[in-house]
Structures are given as structure tokens and as C-alpha cells.
Scaffold this motif. Structure first.
Motif, mmCIF file in Angstrom:
data_model
loop_
_atom_site.group_PDB
_atom_site.id
_atom_site.type_symbol
_atom_site.label_atom_id
_atom_site.label_comp_id
_atom_site.label_asym_id
_atom_site.label_seq_id
_atom_site.Cartn_x
_atom_site.Cartn_y
_atom_site.Cartn_z
ATOM 1 N N SER A 155 23.086 -5.988 -3.800
ATOM 2 C CA SER A 155 22.463 -6.124 -4.596
ATOM 3 C C SER A 155 21.334 -7.532 -4.039
ATOM 4 C CB SER A 155 22.428 -7.195 -6.217
ATOM 5 O OG SER A 155 23.926 -7.580 -5.648
ATOM 6 N N TRP A 156 22.233 -8.711 -3.650
ATOM 7 C CA TRP A 156 21.408 -9.449 -3.300
ATOM 8 C C TRP A 156 20.524 -8.841 -1.842
ATOM 9 C CZ3 TRP A 156 27.210 -9.476 -2.296
ATOM 10 C CH2 TRP A 156 27.221 -9.379 -1.075
ATOM 11 N N GLU A 157 20.659 -8.088 -1.179
ATOM 12 C CA GLU A 157 19.796 -7.812 0.528
ATOM 13 C C GLU A 157 18.543 -7.489 -0.291
ATOM 14 O OE1 GLU A 157 22.495 -6.177 4.031
ATOM 15 O OE2 GLU A 157 23.722 -5.703 1.757
ATOM 16 N N ILE A 158 18.272 -6.394 -1.870
ATOM 17 C CA ILE A 158 17.136 -5.600 -2.015
ATOM 18 C C ILE A 158 16.162 -7.201 -2.069
ATOM 19 C CG2 ILE A 158 16.340 -4.614 -3.317
ATOM 20 C CD1 ILE A 158 19.182 -3.517 -4.481
ATOM 21 N N PRO A 159 16.270 -7.853 -2.286
ATOM 22 C CA PRO A 159 14.811 -8.483 -2.423
ATOM 23 C C PRO A 159 14.172 -8.792 -1.124
ATOM 24 C CG PRO A 159 16.375 -9.975 -3.651
ATOM 25 C CD PRO A 159 17.018 -8.827 -3.124
ATOM 26 N N ASN A 160 15.231 -9.022 0.130
ATOM 27 C CA ASN A 160 14.241 -9.208 1.435
ATOM 28 C C ASN A 160 13.131 -8.158 1.636
ATOM 29 O OD1 ASN A 160 15.723 -11.154 2.000
ATOM 30 N ND2 ASN A 160 17.736 -9.872 2.594
ATOM 31 N N TYR A 161 13.638 -6.876 1.250
ATOM 32 C CA TYR A 161 12.537 -5.372 1.188
ATOM 33 C C TYR A 161 11.909 -5.426 0.045
ATOM 34 C CZ TYR A 161 16.828 -3.565 3.649
ATOM 35 O OH TYR A 161 17.583 -2.747 4.498
ATOM 36 N N LEU A 162 11.766 -6.313 -1.418
ATOM 37 C CA LEU A 162 10.880 -5.690 -2.423
ATOM 38 C C LEU A 162 9.682 -6.808 -2.096
ATOM 39 C CD1 LEU A 162 13.313 -5.976 -5.660
ATOM 40 C CD2 LEU A 162 11.485 -4.063 -4.131
ATOM 41 N N GLN A 163 10.443 -8.371 -1.074
ATOM 42 C CA GLN A 163 8.841 -9.484 -0.793
ATOM 43 C C GLN A 163 8.649 -9.084 0.302
ATOM 44 O OE1 GLN A 163 12.199 -12.408 -0.075
ATOM 45 N NE2 GLN A 163 13.187 -13.143 -2.248
ATOM 46 N N LYS A 164 8.815 -7.729 0.826
ATOM 47 C CA LYS A 164 7.260 -7.192 1.918
ATOM 48 C C LYS A 164 5.856 -6.471 1.135
ATOM 49 C CE LYS A 164 11.132 -6.098 4.840
ATOM 50 N NZ LYS A 164 11.324 -4.985 6.210
#
Length: 376
Positions: A155-164
Motif C-alpha cells: 500500500s505504501w508504494e502505490i502513492p508513487n504511481y498516483l502522484q505522477k
């Protein structure tokens, strides 16, 4: 001295014509006057009719051209219609964003067609007609941004994809919501944590989506898959104990291989281990504890008393270590029937594994893998 009028005078007295026929002259004058006025009025009305028709045609084609105009924007424009916006307010928004400057025609069209404009975010393409514009703003179809969330991400990795795509996504807020018991319960996840329930996929998120909106959409996709899988009635559902346990084991299957065709066999190995009370022995569970996704795993980490440490403890962990995709979940519910209990990465560049039924065979494969890595 007095002259008397003589009727015998042969020279008759002359009387003027107009005095002799006064009534006829008057009639003639009246008729002439009528015809003159008639001719004048006929010309006047003809001219007036011509002018009115000309003016009407000009007005008709002018209004028609305004109705047939296209939007002024030369690029896609993103704009928001707030809730409760009237056509008049919408026309101001369109004018302000240089999409449609003819507010009168827009309002007239909406009045004639009784438009039901809906709140939301819209992407207005360039050179769109009035009819198309109103249809778009009445559709309620919010503008979206597509984001692909790969399988097997914690779950903590997913923001990296969203923030793009959504630079305002706050990682701290995201992580807090993932582990917020009340928020999880509100979304239908009774376990109280969303790790494992964020189904990987390519999502069309609304352009104004925030952390809560995105989490809700991903969890809903996961629960729809749950319903679909439950209806297929796999015997593994009952064996494992429910959806949470299925996601837990599927997350390990997902992490152990990137090869979809290997997943059913790896799932079969783990099912075999669970059946005989043998620890799963999965290194990714240790990595999850320390958020150590790459690099070596240290002996001290392998001795951790954390219940997620499947190198030390038997059975399933308390919950998923990542968010598994559909294929890993299907492999968990429909594993290969096998006698294998071990597997090790070949390390030959293929991304595949050696599988074995005995520890001796497993150790031999470990030696081969070590040679493949260039070790003595």
C-alpha cells in the motif's frame, strides 16, 4: 336708362365647366385621389414587406449561424460545474474559460431544450458544437485520469504511481487511511485494514479524486472480484477460511514470482506446506516487516518475532503483505496439484524457479542457482 334682359339675344352667355358639373368633378377627384393613395400605399406596403422579409431572413440566418457556431477553445479545457449551477451560471463559467462566449444563445438553447446540466468536472474538446457541448455537460460523465497500479505493490508504494498524475496525493494521509479501522469498516472491509484490498488494475480516476476517493474505488473493485470468485465456489475458499486469508496467501504467491504460469505451481507448494504444518518460509514476508523490498535479508531479520515472519512461524500471516492481482488470487483458489514442497530461483536470467519434493533435491538446485550467479 334701364336695360332689360332680353331672352331673344342670339349670343348665349358662357358658363364655366366646373360650375356646370361640380358633383362629377368631386367624384373624379375622389376617385383619382383614392387611386393615387392606393398606388402609394401599395408601393409602401410592398417596400415594407420586402424590408421585413429581408430583415427576417437576415435575423434568421444570423441566429442560425450563432446556434451553429463552435466553441472558441483551441485546446482541451478542464472546468468544473459546481452543484446547483443554473444555465446562466454555467454560461458565465464557459465564458470565463473562453469556451463559449455567446451566453445569450447558450441560455436560449437551454431554455428551449430544457437542459439538465449536471455538476462535475468536464474536459471540453476544441471546436465542439453547442449541441455537443450541452450534451456533454448534461451527461454527468466526469473527466478522468488513467493510472495503472501494478500487481504486488504494498500500500505504501502505490502513492508513487498516483502522484505522477495526481501530484496533490499525500503519502502520509494515504497511509493513515489504509490503516484506519473506521475508514476500512466504512468501505466494507471488516478486518480493519486495507492492505491487500487495493486491487491492482488500470483505473479511470476522476480528475478531482483525493486519497479517499481512490482508495474507495480500488476497494470496491476488490470486493466485486470477491463476489465473482465466491460464486465459483472453489474448495480452497472454505479450506483457507475466507477472503482475507485468500488475499493473504495470494499476496505471497504474487511476490514469489513474476511469471504468471508459475503462480498455480507456487500456490500448490504453499498449500502443501500449510497442509503438513510446515512454515511457508517466504522471504517476501520478512521484507514486508522491514519494508526492505530489495537487497539482502539479514540473519537478524530472519529471527524477528513479528507474526509476519513465515521463515519462523507456521501458518498464514495476520494479513496480506501486498495487493495481489486477479491471476495470483485465481492461482491461490485453483492451485496445481503437486507433491512439491520447495522452490528456488534459477538465477539464470529466466525469472523462473526450480521445484522439488525433497530437501536433498532442493539443496542440489540451490547449488545450481549459486553457480548461475557465479558463486563457487
Amino acid at each position: 336708362g334701364i336695360k332689360l334682359f332680353s331672352y331673344s339675344n342670339p349670343q348665349k352667355q358662357k358658363i364655366p365647366f366646373f360650375n356646370m358639373y361640380p358633383k362629377y368633378i368631386l367624384y373624379f377627384a375622389l376617385v383619382a385621389n383614392f387611386f393615387i393613395k392606393f398606388l402609394f400605399m401599395k408601393k409602401f406596403f410592398a417596400f415594407l414587406t420586402f424590408f421585413l422579409v429581408l430583415f427576417g431572413l437576415f435575423g434568421f440566418f444570423h441566429i442560425k449561424s450563432r446556434f451553429e457556431a463552435v466553441s472558441q477553445n483551441k485546446e482541451i479545457v478542464l472546468l468544473e460545474l459546481p452543484k446547483g449551477s443554473s444555465p446562466k451560471n454555467v454560461s458565465k463559467i464557459l465564458h470565463r474559460n473562453n469556451v463559449w462566449n455567446d451566453s445569450d444563445i447558450f441560455n436560449l438553447h437551454c431554455r428551449l431544450k430544457k437542459c439538465a446540466l449536471k455538476a462535475g468536472w468536464y474536459e471540453i474538446p476544441p471546436n465542439i458544437s453547442l449541441k455537443e457541448l450541452v450534451a456533454l455537460l448534461s451527461s454527468g460523465k466526469n473527466a478522468v485520469r488513467k493510472v495503472t497500479i501494478p500487481e504486488g505493490r504494498a500500500s505504501w508504494e502505490i502513492p508513487n504511481y498516483l502522484q505522477k498524475v495526481f501530484p496533490k496525493i499525500d503519502s502520509a494521509k494515504w497511509n493513515a487511511l489504509v490503516h484506519d479501522k473506521n475508514f476500512a469498516n466504512k468501505l466494507g472491509v471488516t478486518i480493519g485494514d486495507l492492505e491487500g484490498y487495493l486491487l491492482p488494475d488500470t483505473y479511470p480516476f476522476p480528475v478531482n479524486a483525493n486519497e479517499e476517493d481512490i482508495l474507495k474505488q480500488m476497494v470496491q473493485a476488490n470486493l466485486r472480484l470477491k463476489k465473482e470468485m465466491e460464486e465459483k465456489n472453489s474448495p480452497m475458499w472454505k479450506k483457507l477460511g475466507g477472503w482475507h486469508q485468500i488475499l493473504t496467501l495470494a499476496s505471497v504467491v504474487e511476490e514469489e514470482t513474476g511469471k504468471p504460469d508459475e503462480r498455480p505451481l507456487i500456490a500448490g507448494v504453499f498449500h502443501n506446506r500449510l497442509d503438513i504444518g510446515m512454515p511457508l518460509g517466504a522471504d517476501p514476508t520478512v521484507r514486508f516487516i522491514f519494508k526492505n523490498l530489495t537487497g539482502p535479508i539479514y540473519k537478524s531479520q530472519l529471527q524477528s518475532d513479528n507474526p509476519y515472519n513465515t521463515r519462523k512461524f507456521k501458518g498464514l500471516m495476520p494479513g496480506p503483505i501486498s495487493n495481489p492481482g486477479r491471476k495470483a488470487i485465481e492461482a491461490t483458489l485453483y492451485p496445481d496439484k503437486t507433491n512439491k514442497l520447495y522452490f528456488v530461483a534459477k538465477d539464470d536470467g529466466s525469472g523462473t524457479h526450480f521445484f522439488s519434493a525433497t530437501l536433498e533435491e532442493h539443496n542440489n538446485y540451490k547449488n545450481i542457482a549459486a553457480k548461475n550467479r557465479g558463486e563457487n
